[in-house]
Design an enzyme around this catalytic site. Structure first.
Site, mmCIF file in Angstrom:
data_model
loop_
_atom_site.group_PDB
_atom_site.id
_atom_site.type_symbol
_atom_site.label_atom_id
_atom_site.label_comp_id
_atom_site.label_asym_id
_atom_site.label_seq_id
_atom_site.Cartn_x
_atom_site.Cartn_y
_atom_site.Cartn_z
ATOM 1 N N THR A 87 0.810 -1.217 -0.209
ATOM 2 C CA THR A 87 -0.070 -0.260 -0.012
ATOM 3 C C THR A 87 0.777 1.212 -0.093
ATOM 4 O OG1 THR A 87 -1.715 -1.170 1.180
ATOM 5 C CG2 THR A 87 -1.767 0.927 1.079
ATOM 6 N N LYS A 162 -7.938 1.228 -3.046
ATOM 7 C CA LYS A 162 -7.547 0.738 -1.783
ATOM 8 C C LYS A 162 -7.752 1.969 -0.768
ATOM 9 C CE LYS A 162 -4.900 -1.536 1.399
ATOM 10 N NZ LYS A 162 -5.241 -2.378 2.146
ATOM 11 N N LYS A 237 -1.895 5.160 8.394
ATOM 12 C CA LYS A 237 -1.128 4.927 7.215
ATOM 13 C C LYS A 237 -1.956 5.203 6.166
ATOM 14 C CE LYS A 237 1.388 2.346 4.085
ATOM 15 N NZ LYS A 237 2.250 1.046 3.690
HETATM 16 P P1 NAD Z 1 5.924 -5.825 6.984
HETATM 17 O O1 NAD Z 1 6.895 -4.571 7.906
HETATM 18 O O2 NAD Z 1 5.895 -7.020 8.047
HETATM 19 O O3 NAD Z 1 6.973 -6.171 5.989
HETATM 20 C C1 NAD Z 1 7.364 -5.587 5.261
HETATM 21 C C2 NAD Z 1 9.039 -6.214 4.551
HETATM 22 O O4 NAD Z 1 9.701 -5.467 3.867
HETATM 23 C C3 NAD Z 1 9.794 -6.339 5.772
HETATM 24 O O5 NAD Z 1 10.259 -7.793 6.292
HETATM 25 C C4 NAD Z 1 11.031 -5.576 5.622
HETATM 26 O O6 NAD Z 1 12.340 -6.085 6.069
HETATM 27 C C5 NAD Z 1 11.047 -5.694 3.942
HETATM 28 N N1 NAD Z 1 11.855 -4.575 3.299
HETATM 29 C C6 NAD Z 1 11.921 -3.265 3.809
HETATM 30 N N2 NAD Z 1 12.930 -2.611 2.885
HETATM 31 C C7 NAD Z 1 13.276 -3.469 2.032
HETATM 32 C C8 NAD Z 1 14.247 -3.561 0.955
HETATM 33 N N3 NAD Z 1 14.785 -2.201 0.581
HETATM 34 N N4 NAD Z 1 14.449 -4.740 0.173
HETATM 35 C C9 NAD Z 1 13.748 -5.933 0.520
HETATM 36 N N5 NAD Z 1 12.836 -5.927 1.676
HETATM 37 C C10 NAD Z 1 12.677 -4.485 2.370
HETATM 38 O O7 NAD Z 1 4.601 -5.268 6.692
HETATM 39 P P2 NAD Z 1 3.594 -6.050 5.987
HETATM 40 O O8 NAD Z 1 2.454 -6.364 7.073
HETATM 41 O O9 NAD Z 1 3.766 -7.317 5.422
HETATM 42 O O10 NAD Z 1 2.937 -4.995 4.914
HETATM 43 C C11 NAD Z 1 3.535 -4.827 3.571
HETATM 44 C C12 NAD Z 1 2.590 -4.014 2.734
HETATM 45 O O11 NAD Z 1 1.345 -4.280 2.788
HETATM 46 C C13 NAD Z 1 2.508 -2.640 3.373
HETATM 47 O O12 NAD Z 1 2.529 -1.523 2.444
HETATM 48 C C14 NAD Z 1 1.191 -2.635 4.027
HETATM 49 O O13 NAD Z 1 0.464 -1.216 4.343
HETATM 50 C C15 NAD Z 1 0.168 -3.486 3.202
HETATM 51 N N6 NAD Z 1 -0.794 -4.069 3.889
HETATM 52 C C16 NAD Z 1 -0.607 -4.835 5.121
HETATM 53 C C17 NAD Z 1 -1.661 -5.298 5.615
HETATM 54 C C18 NAD Z 1 -1.491 -5.878 7.024
HETATM 55 O O14 NAD Z 1 -2.615 -6.705 7.860
HETATM 56 N N7 NAD Z 1 -0.457 -6.281 7.625
HETATM 57 C C19 NAD Z 1 -2.886 -5.535 5.130
HETATM 58 C C20 NAD Z 1 -3.120 -4.954 3.757
HETATM 59 C C21 NAD Z 1 -1.991 -4.178 3.432
#
Ligand code: NAD
Length: 290
Positions: A87, A162, A237
């Site tokens: 997102t 979204k 966010k």
């Molecule tokens: P998270 O923080 O668990 O995962 C993000 C991952 O990206 C981390 O493991 C981090 O180490 C990695 N990362 C960061 N910078 C990086 C780079 N330069 N290269 C490689 N890896 C890198 O977050 P999440 O909960 O998995 O969410 C991911 C996305 O999905 C976000 O944009 C969030 O808004 C969206 N989202 C999350 C949810 C939820 O319920 N968690 C629901 C819908 C959407």
């Protein structure tokens, strides 16, 4: 298919694991997260992307997406698809799309709803922006990771859908919580409140499927001490992204603006960080008008 997957955190990890389970060949890269079984760990984002037919990114925000895109776009094969499921702000989604298209790639913004539970179960909903051609290539993967993929329009349309959805969700959750808190003060039983509203014109997903009152309605994070679920800071966010987008196109969104301000206050000053977004109910419970 040969897939590069970048960002294997709470969401990306189980999504990538489902792709492997469905027989796809996945090379993964994350700065810290462990690789799920069956995923080959690449040494860099570029290494994960090289030779892949589809590169999927699942990253924290638009700035990180832009920097990862700078790294992977030059090494991706002509005609391959860069599909971002994070997102992020609409402007970053469109900038990455322009950059990828200029390099001869196909590109999609494909954010999800359904949370970690949906990622694990493979029941996410994908909201997708980009060309028909790109959508057609990735559709079989959406079918593995989710139960529904809606092609919303051109680049940026997925992120737009979204944040509009989540603006409704944030506003509705606040309305539901403040109504419960008012009902409490009026001496109305919460179960009766649920019985009436869930079958009347005030019904909503937040009341009927994710009721913020413990012990009322179907099981929800309220029944688990408000452990997320969908964390208040993630709602903040998404609401912030909706207000950035609204400013960009001069849209009047007073309810969304107020919801963003209330979630900011809740997360930053009132102990809401790490709580489910439905914990707005105990917040309202403790307050008067002043
Ligand atoms: P998270 O923080 O668990 O995962 C993000 C991952 O990206 C981390 O493991 C981090 O180490 C990695 N990362 C960061 N910078 C990086 C780079 N330069 N290269 C490689 N890896 C890198 O977050 P999440 O909960 O998995 O969410 C991911 C996305 O999905 C976000 O944009 C969030 O808004 C969206 N989202 C999350 C949810 C939820 O319920 N968690 C629901 C819908 C959407």
């Amino acid at each position: 298919m040969k897939i590069g997957f970048i960002g294997l955190g709470n969401m990306g990890g189980p999504m990538a694991a489902n792709l492997v389970r469905a027989g796809h060949e996945v090379a993964g890269f994350d700065l810290v997260a462990p690789m799920p079984e069956g995923i080959v760990r690449a040494g860099s984002a570029a290494e994960a992307a090289r030779g892949a037919e589809v590169v999927i990114t699942m990253l924290p925000n638009g700035a990180i997406l832009r920097s990862v895109a700078d790294e992977v776009i030059p090494v991706m094969s002509q005609g391959a698809v860069l599909c971002d499921s994070s997102t992020v702000d609409v402007a970053s989604a469109r900038a990455v799309a322009d950059q990828a298209a200029a390099a001869g790639l196909l590109v999609l913004d494909a954010p999800v709803s359904g949370g970690i539970g949906g990622a694990v179960a493979g029941t996410l909903t994908f909201m997708v922006g980009g060309t028909e051609a790109a959508f057609a290539v990735v559709q079989p993967l959406f079918a593995v990771m989710g139960q529904k993929a809606v092609h919303c329009g051109a680049s940026g349309a997925g992120q737009s859908a979204k944040i509009c959805n989540n603006m409704i969700l944030g506003v509705t959750m606040i309305a539901t919580c403040e109504a419960f808190a008012l009902a409490d003060k009026l001496g109305l039983d919460r179960q009766k409140m649920f019985d009436v509203v869930s079958t009347s014109s005030g019904y909503s997903w937040t009341m009927n499927a994710y009721c913020p009152a413990p012990g009322v309605g179907p099981k929800s994070p309220a029944d688990n001490g408000y452990k997320p679920g969908f964390a208040a800071e993630l709602m903040l966010k998404d609401l912030s992204l909706s207000q950035m987008a609204a400013e960009g196109v001069n849209a009047d969104t007073p309810m969304g603006q107020l919801a963003a301000a209330l979630y900011r206050q809740f997360v930053e000053d009132e102990g809401g960080r790490g709580m489910d977004f439905s914990a707005m109910l105990p917040r309202f419970e403790g307050r008067g008008r002043g």
